[in-house]
Scaffold this motif. Structure first.
Motif, PDB file in Angstrom:
ATOM      1  N   TYR A 446      31.059  73.576 -16.489  1.00 51.70           N
ATOM      2  CA  TYR A 446      31.347  75.017 -16.508  1.00 51.70           C
ATOM      3  C   TYR A 446      32.282  75.318 -17.663  1.00 51.70           C
ATOM      4  CZ  TYR A 446      29.329  74.752 -11.846  1.00 51.70           C
ATOM      5  OH  TYR A 446      28.485  74.537 -10.787  1.00 51.70           O
ATOM      6  N   GLN A 447      31.967  76.393 -18.407  1.00 48.61           N
ATOM      7  CA  GLN A 447      32.840  76.794 -19.520  1.00 48.61           C
ATOM      8  C   GLN A 447      33.369  78.204 -19.242  1.00 48.61           C
ATOM      9  OE1 GLN A 447      31.054  77.384 -23.419  1.00 48.61           O
ATOM     10  NE2 GLN A 447      32.921  76.640 -24.422  1.00 48.61           N
ATOM     11  N   PRO A 448      34.674  78.372 -19.268  1.00 49.23           N
ATOM     12  CA  PRO A 448      35.265  79.683 -18.942  1.00 49.23           C
ATOM     13  C   PRO A 448      34.908  80.775 -19.950  1.00 49.23           C
ATOM     14  CG  PRO A 448      36.896  77.938 -18.739  1.00 49.23           C
ATOM     15  CD  PRO A 448      35.699  77.331 -19.404  1.00 49.23           C
ATOM     16  N   VAL A 460      32.588  81.855 -15.501  1.00 52.08           N
ATOM     17  CA  VAL A 460      32.205  80.612 -16.174  1.00 52.08           C
ATOM     18  C   VAL A 460      30.710  80.646 -16.471  1.00 52.08           C
ATOM     19  CG1 VAL A 460      33.990  79.098 -15.214  1.00 52.08           C
ATOM     20  CG2 VAL A 460      31.871  79.495 -13.926  1.00 52.08           C
ATOM     21  N   GLU A 461      30.323  79.919 -17.519  1.00 47.57           N
ATOM     22  CA  GLU A 461      28.900  79.734 -17.767  1.00 47.57           C
ATOM     23  C   GLU A 461      28.534  78.326 -17.310  1.00 47.57           C
ATOM     24  OE1 GLU A 461      27.491  80.215 -21.812  1.00 47.57           O
ATOM     25  OE2 GLU A 461      25.438  79.676 -21.233  1.00 47.57           O
ATOM     26  N   ALA A 462      27.511  78.264 -16.499  1.00 46.82           N
ATOM     27  CA  ALA A 462      27.037  76.954 -16.030  1.00 46.82           C
ATOM     28  C   ALA A 462      26.179  76.329 -17.122  1.00 46.82           C
ATOM     29  CB  ALA A 462      26.216  77.125 -14.749  1.00 46.82           C
ATOM     30  N   LEU A 463      26.549  75.100 -17.529  1.00 49.10           N
ATOM     31  CA  LEU A 463      25.796  74.413 -18.579  1.00 49.10           C
ATOM     32  C   LEU A 463      25.307  73.078 -18.027  1.00 49.10           C
ATOM     33  CD1 LEU A 463      28.250  75.335 -21.432  1.00 49.10           C
ATOM     34  CD2 LEU A 463      25.901  76.160 -21.229  1.00 49.10           C
ATOM     35  N   LEU A 464      24.030  72.863 -18.201  1.00 45.15           N
ATOM     36  CA  LEU A 464      23.383  71.708 -17.584  1.00 45.15           C
ATOM     37  C   LEU A 464      23.702  70.426 -18.348  1.00 45.15           C
ATOM     38  CD1 LEU A 464      21.403  71.117 -15.290  1.00 45.15           C
ATOM     39  CD2 LEU A 464      19.529  71.500 -16.927  1.00 45.15           C
ATOM     40  N   ARG A 465      23.967  69.357 -17.624  1.00 40.18           N
ATOM     41  CA  ARG A 465      24.187  68.034 -18.222  1.00 40.18           C
ATOM     42  C   ARG A 465      23.351  67.012 -17.465  1.00 40.18           C
ATOM     43  NH1 ARG A 465      25.865  70.944 -21.336  1.00 40.18           N
ATOM     44  NH2 ARG A 465      27.962  71.256 -22.140  1.00 40.18           N
ATOM     45  N   TRP A 466      22.982  65.971 -18.166  1.00 41.99           N
ATOM     46  CA  TRP A 466      22.237  64.885 -17.516  1.00 41.99           C
ATOM     47  C   TRP A 466      23.092  63.630 -17.606  1.00 41.99           C
ATOM     48  CZ3 TRP A 466      16.770  62.852 -19.386  1.00 41.99           C
ATOM     49  CH2 TRP A 466      16.349  61.833 -18.515  1.00 41.99           C
ATOM     50  N   GLN A 488       9.179  71.287 -15.745  1.00 44.23           N
ATOM     51  CA  GLN A 488      10.219  70.861 -14.799  1.00 44.23           C
ATOM     52  C   GLN A 488      11.419  71.804 -14.783  1.00 44.23           C
ATOM     53  OE1 GLN A 488      10.201  68.239 -12.793  1.00 44.23           O
ATOM     54  NE2 GLN A 488       8.328  67.248 -13.476  1.00 44.23           N
ATOM     55  N   LEU A 489      11.472  72.684 -15.782  1.00 42.15           N
ATOM     56  CA  LEU A 489      12.687  73.482 -15.908  1.00 42.15           C
ATOM     57  C   LEU A 489      12.820  74.505 -14.775  1.00 42.15           C
ATOM     58  CD1 LEU A 489      15.154  73.627 -17.586  1.00 42.15           C
ATOM     59  CD2 LEU A 489      14.037  75.251 -19.113  1.00 42.15           C
ATOM     60  N   ILE A 490      11.701  75.016 -14.303  1.00 38.23           N
ATOM     61  CA  ILE A 490      11.783  76.006 -13.225  1.00 38.23           C
ATOM     62  C   ILE A 490      12.365  75.384 -11.946  1.00 38.23           C
ATOM     63  CG2 ILE A 490      10.429  77.540 -11.730  1.00 38.23           C
ATOM     64  CD1 ILE A 490       8.808  78.319 -14.179  1.00 38.23           C
ATOM     65  N   ASN A 519      21.908  80.171 -17.189  1.00 32.03           N
ATOM     66  CA  ASN A 519      20.873  80.348 -18.219  1.00 32.03           C
ATOM     67  C   ASN A 519      19.479  80.272 -17.602  1.00 32.03           C
ATOM     68  OD1 ASN A 519      22.418  80.292 -20.917  1.00 32.03           O
ATOM     69  ND2 ASN A 519      23.282  78.571 -19.755  1.00 32.03           N
ATOM     70  N   ILE A 520      18.649  81.221 -17.989  1.00 31.00           N
ATOM     71  CA  ILE A 520      17.283  81.265 -17.461  1.00 31.00           C
ATOM     72  C   ILE A 520      16.310  81.127 -18.637  1.00 31.00           C
ATOM     73  CG2 ILE A 520      15.593  82.686 -16.213  1.00 31.00           C
ATOM     74  CD1 ILE A 520      17.993  81.861 -14.484  1.00 31.00           C
ATOM     75  N   SER A 521      15.372  80.221 -18.488  1.00 31.80           N
ATOM     76  CA  SER A 521      14.414  80.010 -19.592  1.00 31.80           C
ATOM     77  C   SER A 521      13.377  81.131 -19.628  1.00 31.80           C
ATOM     78  CB  SER A 521      13.706  78.676 -19.416  1.00 31.80           C
ATOM     79  OG  SER A 521      12.770  78.771 -18.372  1.00 31.80           O
ATOM     80  N   ALA A 639      31.692  87.262 -27.169  1.00 31.14           N
ATOM     81  CA  ALA A 639      31.596  86.501 -28.411  1.00 31.14           C
ATOM     82  C   ALA A 639      31.516  85.019 -28.051  1.00 31.14           C
ATOM     83  CB  ALA A 639      32.794  86.768 -29.296  1.00 31.14           C
ATOM     84  N   GLU A 640      30.463  84.366 -28.537  1.00 35.04           N
ATOM     85  CA  GLU A 640      30.294  82.943 -28.268  1.00 35.04           C
ATOM     86  C   GLU A 640      30.859  82.130 -29.424  1.00 35.04           C
ATOM     87  OE1 GLU A 640      26.285  82.115 -25.867  1.00 35.04           O
ATOM     88  OE2 GLU A 640      25.947  82.579 -27.971  1.00 35.04           O
ATOM     89  N   GLY A 641      31.228  80.908 -29.109  1.00 38.73           N
ATOM     90  CA  GLY A 641      31.622  79.975 -30.177  1.00 38.73           C
ATOM     91  C   GLY A 641      32.942  80.330 -30.836  1.00 38.73           C
ATOM     92  N   VAL A 642      33.856  80.790 -30.061  1.00 34.43           N
ATOM     93  CA  VAL A 642      35.191  81.081 -30.612  1.00 34.43           C
ATOM     94  C   VAL A 642      35.924  79.748 -30.730  1.00 34.43           C
ATOM     95  CG1 VAL A 642      37.376  82.262 -30.204  1.00 34.43           C
ATOM     96  CG2 VAL A 642      35.215  83.391 -29.622  1.00 34.43           C
ATOM     97  N   GLU A 643      36.037  79.275 -31.956  1.00 32.99           N
ATOM     98  CA  GLU A 643      36.573  77.932 -32.177  1.00 32.99           C
ATOM     99  C   GLU A 643      37.965  77.947 -32.782  1.00 32.99           C
ATOM    100  OE1 GLU A 643      33.590  76.061 -34.623  1.00 32.99           O
ATOM    101  OE2 GLU A 643      32.442  75.404 -32.876  1.00 32.99           O
ATOM    102  N   THR A 644      38.274  79.025 -33.475  1.00 34.92           N
ATOM    103  CA  THR A 644      39.547  79.037 -34.210  1.00 34.92           C
ATOM    104  C   THR A 644      40.336  80.305 -33.917  1.00 34.92           C
ATOM    105  OG1 THR A 644      38.583  80.202 -36.081  1.00 34.92           O
ATOM    106  CG2 THR A 644      38.458  77.798 -36.140  1.00 34.92           C
ATOM    107  N   ARG A 666      36.661  73.968 -23.291  1.00 33.50           N
ATOM    108  CA  ARG A 666      35.362  73.307 -23.419  1.00 33.50           C
ATOM    109  C   ARG A 666      34.679  73.305 -22.057  1.00 33.50           C
ATOM    110  NH1 ARG A 666      34.228  70.019 -28.035  1.00 33.50           N
ATOM    111  NH2 ARG A 666      35.822  70.474 -29.577  1.00 33.50           N
ATOM    112  N   PRO A 667      33.369  73.118 -22.034  1.00 34.02           N
ATOM    113  CA  PRO A 667      32.700  72.979 -20.736  1.00 34.02           C
ATOM    114  C   PRO A 667      33.317  71.803 -19.984  1.00 34.02           C
ATOM    115  CG  PRO A 667      31.091  73.219 -22.500  1.00 34.02           C
ATOM    116  CD  PRO A 667      32.418  73.014 -23.156  1.00 34.02           C
ATOM    117  N   MET A 668      33.484  71.929 -18.663  1.00 36.85           N
ATOM    118  CA  MET A 668      34.153  70.879 -17.874  1.00 36.85           C
ATOM    119  C   MET A 668      33.480  70.733 -16.516  1.00 36.85           C
ATOM    120  SD  MET A 668      37.574  73.066 -17.063  1.00 36.85           S
ATOM    121  CE  MET A 668      37.625  74.198 -18.441  1.00 36.85           C
TER     122      MET A 668
END
Ligand code: C2E
Ligand code: CA
Ligand code: CA
Length: 697
Positions: A446-448, A460-466, A488-490, A519-521, A639-644, A666-668
């Motif tokens: 999850y990324q805040p 938070v955004e749920a981000l898939l990990r394997w 398989q994504l559905i 996220n929905i494909s 805004a995505e990708g705020v790094e600095t 970062r996603p955690m």
């Protein structure tokens, strides 16, 4: 008569040693000579006969064929040959009578046995003839010398047809192989000759047969026959039947054609192409190349213009490709919108040139049912070489190259490199593991998302990990496209919706209410099940709908805007929030997007850095324009990708509502989220300030 050494003539009986009966009579029918065999045959002693008149000794011959024939010989001096039945002995004789100076000499041979067998043979032959006539296939009987002895009605009928077509039919008396030489090609003729030779040499007792299928051109049509030859029992004759199998062969050919060609375009199919590739790899010193073409966005064409237009377009694509290749090359269709071009005797560089030529041939739009449709293709090129000397390998290399071409954007050519083989292998492994239940190994990070004005965590955004047992934690780019391709994504997302809503509800219970973004494909969005899947997840978890955000990419919405609008309206009515993800990566118009029933716009990080560059050049606040346009329509922006720190500054100035990026968090794993949020709250609640502080600002 012969002479002794002194030269004197010796009187010797010339016929004493001859097995045939020989006698002589003079012009007055008196015996002048009778050899031993004749004496035995006539059952008299020779000396009792010589000097006697024949009719006196044998009155029974008067008026027989013997009298007639002898008179004729004595009359004109020409030899005669005839058969005679000698009643006292009840046997048949063959008599040859020659005129000689004194009268005539007669030779008699007992032919009774031969005559019987000849009669039997004639009877057998007549019977065989009757059987032949009854046989439906065209049939001939050959004698021991290979001549046609008999033919049946069907053979004659075939001959008549041949004659109508200007060919000479084979008739009795002709050598069979001479006749066949007119009808069949050299190769078949040789086979037939060899087969018959072997048959003629075979033991009669063995059930020797020989059969062969051959084609024969009769006028304009090619006919097929099955020739079957067998020795006729106890004779040196051979019977040959010719069964018309044209229909059967045509059926088989049609079946084989269907099995090896694509119905729609008439091009070779995958199986046939693999055969052709295999042949090309064996020939032309293994120099062959394969081009794999994947038509870009063909699904959209099909969906929007209908399958009939789609089919017509595919036929035209096949035609256009065929126009471009050399005569020995082959164009095939793998199915759907994928084509193959096999270039024989061709190296990688030439193959790439061919690929660009094919690409060029697409520059003219295609015309189907009055509609002009621009199409492009992603082309993968693979040349045969070490490691790619088998058809399947070359195909999978070309496939991998096409996949890379597609990944690089539409209308690209990509030449295979060995690195792609690893990628292809990996995709295959992923597909297999996904099928075998790797879903159990998926985890969610999850990324805040934080409010830009207060720095508070909003969601938070749920981000898939394997969690791969050997390769460790994998991010979506390693497996997502495969999961999508294999369907398989559905089910994965269905599981994810359940898991994340359950998690959000749990955090809310623990005093941390967070909005959950999932996220929905595109495929799931266009499938009918999404609305139901969302409803089930909300119901099971008890999470309030407004705490669930569905992130849809710009492209998945833009693909079919009218349909998307209906779907989005249904989702919005159910209370969930829809966000447009990755905004700025597609080509859709902002105005059109913002007219859709959506709640949030997520601005892609590529736009952020581009905007950053623009800002550095002083060209203008593009970001600010987007944000304010969205706001006037009641749409919040992220805004995505705020790094600095600079990114954050820019996002704040542009008026973005929310920010997400490595600068903030970062996603955690789920277990870290509560700890992270507690730490921020304990430090005053402003994550932005804390992040900047950590940067030493
Ligand atoms: P996305 O939806 O745009 O997700 C944001 C991606 O950007 C995430 O990558 C995240 O880790 C990364 N990111 C966040 N902050 C920063 C930053 O400051 N700098 C940089 N360079 N990157 C940042 P991730 O997790 O690898 O996901 C990649 C993409 O995979 C996602 O892009 C999304 O399109 C897709 N994805 C992830 N999870 C799912 C899922 O559950 N379902 C579907 N359909 N797609 C998913
Ligand atoms: Ca996302
Ligand atoms: Ca995104």
């Amino acid at each position: 008569m012969h002479r002794d050494q002194s030269g004197r003539a010796a009187s010797v009986d010339p016929f004493s040693a001859v097995a045939d009966a020989v006698y002589r009579i003079d012009r007055r029918w008196r015996f002048t000579y009778v050899n031993a065999a004749a004496a035995r045959l006539l059952d008299r002693r020779a000396e009792d006969l010589v000097g006697q008149e024949a009719f006196a000794c044998f009155p029974e011959i008067a008026g027989t064929v013997i009298e007639d024939e002898y008179r004729a010989v004595l009359g004109d001096g020409r030899a005669r040959d005839f058969e005679y039945y000698h009643a006292p002995l009840g046997r048949w004789y063959e008599i040859r009578a020659f005129a000689d100076p004194g009268g005539l000499t007669a030779f008699l041979r007992d032919v009774d046995v031969q005559r019987h067998t000849a009669q039997q043979r004639a009877a057998a032959l007549a019977q065989l003839g009757a059987v032949l006539e009854a046989l439906p296939p065209a049939t001939v009987v050959l004698d021991g010398a290979g001549r046609i002895e008999m033919v049946n009605r069907a053979w004659t009928a075939n001959g008549e047809e041949l004659q109508r077509e200007g060919d000479r039919p084979a008739r009795a008396g002709e050598r069979y192989l001479d006749a066949m030489a007119r009808y069949v090609d050299r190769e078949h003729h040789e086979c037939i000759a060899a087969g018959l030779r072997e048959l003629a040499g075979a033991e009669v007792t063995t059930a020797a047969t020989f059969s062969l299928d051959y084609s024969q051109q009769i006028g304009p049509t090619e006919s097929w026959f099955r020739l079957q030859a067998a020795r006729v029992d106890a004779s040196d004759r051979i019977i040959v039947t010719h069964t018309d199998i044209t229909e059967r062969v045509r059926d088989q050919q049609a079946l084989a054609w269907q099995a090896s060609h694509d119905d729609l375009t008439g091009l070779p199919n995958r199986a046939r192409m693999l055969e052709l590739i295999g042949e090309a790899l064996v020939g032309s010193r293994g120099r062959a190349a394969l081009l794999f073409l994947d038509i870009d966005g063909f699904k959209t064409v099909n969906d929007s213009l209908g399958h009939e237009v789609g089919d017509e377009l595919l036929r035209q694509v096949g035609g256009r490709l065929t126009e471009q290749v050399r005569p020995g090359d082959a164009v095939g269709r793998l199915g759907a919108d994928q084509f193959l071009v096999l270039a024989r005797d061709c190296e990688a560089a030439e193959a790439a040139a061919l690929a660009f030529r094919l690409q060029n041939s697409f520059s003219r739009p295609f015309l189907a049912e009055g509609i002009s449709v621009p199409l492009s293709a992603s082309i993968g090129v693979a040349a045969a070489g070490p490691g790619a000397d088998r058809a399947h390998q070359l195909l999978s290399d070309a496939d991998a190259a096409a996949f890379a071409a597609k990944g690089a954007g539409r209308d690209r050519v990509h030449v295979f490199s060995p690195g792609l083989r690893d990628a292809a292998r990996w995709r295959l492994e992923v597909a297999n593991r996904l099928r075998d239940g790797a879903v159990d190994e998926f985890v969610v990070h999850y990324q805040p998302l934080v409010r830009v004005d207060t720095g508070e965590i909003e969601g938070v955004e749920a981000l898939l990990r394997w969690q791969h047992p050997e390769r460790g934690l994998l991010t979506p780019d390693a497996f997502l496209s495969v999961a999508e391709e294999t369907g398989q994504l559905i089910p994965i997302t269905r599981w994810l919706l359940g898991e994340t809503t359950r998690q959000a509800a749990e955090w809310a219970d623990q005093g941390l209410p967070l909005r959950m973004s999932v996220n929905i494909s595109a495929r799931h969005f266009s499938a009918e099940t999404l609305v139901r899947d969302v409803r089930v997840a909300l119901h099971d978890s008890g999470l309030a709908p407004e705490n669930l955000v569905l992130e849809l990419t710009e492209t998945s919405v833009a693909e079919d805007p009218t349909r998307a609008e209906d779907q989005l309206a249904i989702l919005q009515n159910s209370g969930v929030i829809v966000a447009i993800d990755d905004f700025g990566t597609g080509w859709s118009s902002l105005a059109q997007l913002l007219a859709l029933p959506i709640g949030t716009l997520k601005i892609d990080r590529s736009l952020l850095s581009a905007a950053a560059r623009l800002a550095a050049g002083g060209t203008g606040p593009v970001l600010a324009a987007i944000v304010s346009l969205a706001r006037t329509l009641g749409i919040r922006s992220v805004a995505e990708g705020v790094e600095t720190a600079e990114h954050l500054q820019m996002v704040r100035e542009a008026g973005c509502d929310l920010a997400q990026g490595y600068l903030l968090a970062r996603p955690m794993p789920a277990s870290d989220v509560l700890r992270w949020a507690t730490r921020i709250r304990d430090a005053g609640g402003d994550s932005c300030a804390l992040a900047l502080q950590a940067q030493g600002r």
